[in-house]
Write an enzyme that holds these catalytic residues in place. Sequence first.
Site, PDB file in Angstrom:
ATOM      1  CE  LYS A 177      46.272  18.589   6.725  1.00 38.07           C
ATOM      2  NZ  LYS A 177      45.470  19.696   6.142  1.00 38.07           N
TER       3      LYS A 177
ATOM      4  NE  ARG B  46      41.133  15.240   4.172  1.00 37.27           N
ATOM      5  CZ  ARG B  46      42.317  15.502   3.634  1.00 37.27           C
ATOM      6  NH1 ARG B  46      43.335  14.713   3.837  1.00 37.27           N
ATOM      7  NH2 ARG B  46      42.477  16.578   2.908  1.00 37.27           N
TER       8      ARG B  46
ATOM      9  NE  ARG C 252      48.017  23.822  -2.744  1.00 36.12           N
ATOM     10  CZ  ARG C 252      47.668  23.002  -1.763  1.00 36.12           C
ATOM     11  NH1 ARG C 252      48.563  22.631  -0.867  1.00 36.12           N
ATOM     12  NH2 ARG C 252      46.432  22.568  -1.643  1.00 36.12           N
TER      13      ARG C 252
ATOM     14  NE  ARG D  98      45.959  19.486  -4.131  1.00 34.15           N
ATOM     15  CZ  ARG D  98      45.939  19.237  -2.837  1.00 34.15           C
ATOM     16  NH1 ARG D  98      47.054  19.325  -2.129  1.00 34.15           N
ATOM     17  NH2 ARG D  98      44.828  18.906  -2.233  1.00 34.15           N
TER      18      ARG D  98
ATOM     19  NE  ARG E 133      40.889  20.410  -0.720  1.00 38.95           N
ATOM     20  CZ  ARG E 133      41.940  21.098  -1.170  1.00 38.95           C
ATOM     21  NH1 ARG E 133      41.805  21.974  -2.146  1.00 38.95           N
ATOM     22  NH2 ARG E 133      43.120  20.904  -0.630  1.00 38.95           N
TER      23      ARG E 133
HETATM   24  P1  AMP Z   1      45.108  16.619   0.662  1.00 39.65           P
HETATM   25  O1  AMP Z   1      46.279  16.553  -0.248  1.00 39.65           O
HETATM   26  O2  AMP Z   1      45.394  16.103   2.030  1.00 39.65           O
HETATM   27  O3  AMP Z   1      44.457  17.970   0.684  1.00 39.65           O
HETATM   28  O4  AMP Z   1      44.012  15.611   0.065  1.00 39.65           O
HETATM   29  C1  AMP Z   1      43.461  15.805  -1.222  1.00 39.65           C
HETATM   30  C2  AMP Z   1      42.211  14.956  -1.373  1.00 39.65           C
HETATM   31  O5  AMP Z   1      42.560  13.571  -1.268  1.00 39.65           O
HETATM   32  C3  AMP Z   1      41.145  15.172  -0.319  1.00 39.65           C
HETATM   33  O6  AMP Z   1      40.294  16.275  -0.604  1.00 39.65           O
HETATM   34  C4  AMP Z   1      40.389  13.843  -0.401  1.00 39.65           C
HETATM   35  O7  AMP Z   1      39.586  13.758  -1.557  1.00 39.65           O
HETATM   36  C5  AMP Z   1      41.527  12.861  -0.574  1.00 39.65           C
HETATM   37  N1  AMP Z   1      42.074  12.402   0.740  1.00 39.65           N
HETATM   38  C6  AMP Z   1      43.331  12.621   1.219  1.00 39.65           C
HETATM   39  N2  AMP Z   1      43.486  12.056   2.416  1.00 39.65           N
HETATM   40  C7  AMP Z   1      42.299  11.468   2.717  1.00 39.65           C
HETATM   41  C8  AMP Z   1      41.824  10.743   3.833  1.00 39.65           C
HETATM   42  N3  AMP Z   1      42.606  10.496   4.906  1.00 39.65           N
HETATM   43  N4  AMP Z   1      40.538  10.297   3.802  1.00 39.65           N
HETATM   44  C9  AMP Z   1      39.735  10.520   2.736  1.00 39.65           C
HETATM   45  N5  AMP Z   1      40.119  11.211   1.654  1.00 39.65           N
HETATM   46  C10 AMP Z   1      41.397  11.677   1.627  1.00 39.65           C
END
Ligand code: AMP
Length: 206
Positions: free
Chosen positions: A13, A88, A127, A139, A150
């Site tokens: 994404k 999400r 990654r 990360r 996740r």
């Molecule tokens: P990402 O970078 O999109 O993989 O997000 C990393 C982490 O940030 C996720 O595993 C959640 O803990 C948190 N996170 C990111 N976006 C959201 C969202 N829209 N709702 C809830 N938690 C989020």
Amino acid sequence: MNIILLGPPGAGKGTQAGLLEQKYGLKQLSTGDMLRAEVTAGSALGQKAKAIMDSGGLVPDDVIIDMIEARMQQADCVKGVIFDGFPRTVPQAEALDKMLAQKGQALDAVIELEVDEKAVLARILQRAAEDQAAGNTPRKDDNEASFRKRMQEYHAKTAPISQHYKSQGRLSVVDGSQPIDRVEKDLEAIVSGAAGGGPQAARHMP
Ligand code: AMP
């Protein structure tokens, strides 16, 4: 023009949102990046979110919705937004519907990147290894245990969003296991169709 990219962690994404951002002059809003910036800054929000993020859980809806609402007020969002990692949950999707309706804006495309679980785990571990090799700190959630959490959250809370948009007739699905440039072409076809013209026309949309 507003676009949502859906898909599991590691589906691509962020990569594709970055490409669309350049091509269509839209703003990529990654809630994950926004939250990581809060963690780095040590803000109250970041302190609250850090442990949840590290473990692979989801940050509460009200926190995310307030954060996105505030961010969308900024000038760089006026031409439109590519949402990456948001919504999400169904309540987040409903809040976004309401937010856009209040602004008199449409949701032009909702695109789900489909990639199977084994492939996304391999990408995430790769990654982490690449970050390590480049001397960057990987990360905290790019490990197998957090990935499993996740994915659980994804299946339980995020996957139902597809149905939300499908019932609105807005959902398109793309095979995200293809090479990056093929995925990009598929997305471009959908976005150009939604814009009623090519990237050029989309760039001039208000
Ligand atoms: P990402 O970078 O999109 O993989 O997000 C990393 C982490 O940030 C996720 O595993 C959640 O803990 C948190 N996170 C990111 N976006 C959201 C969202 N829209 N709702 C809830 N938690 C989020």
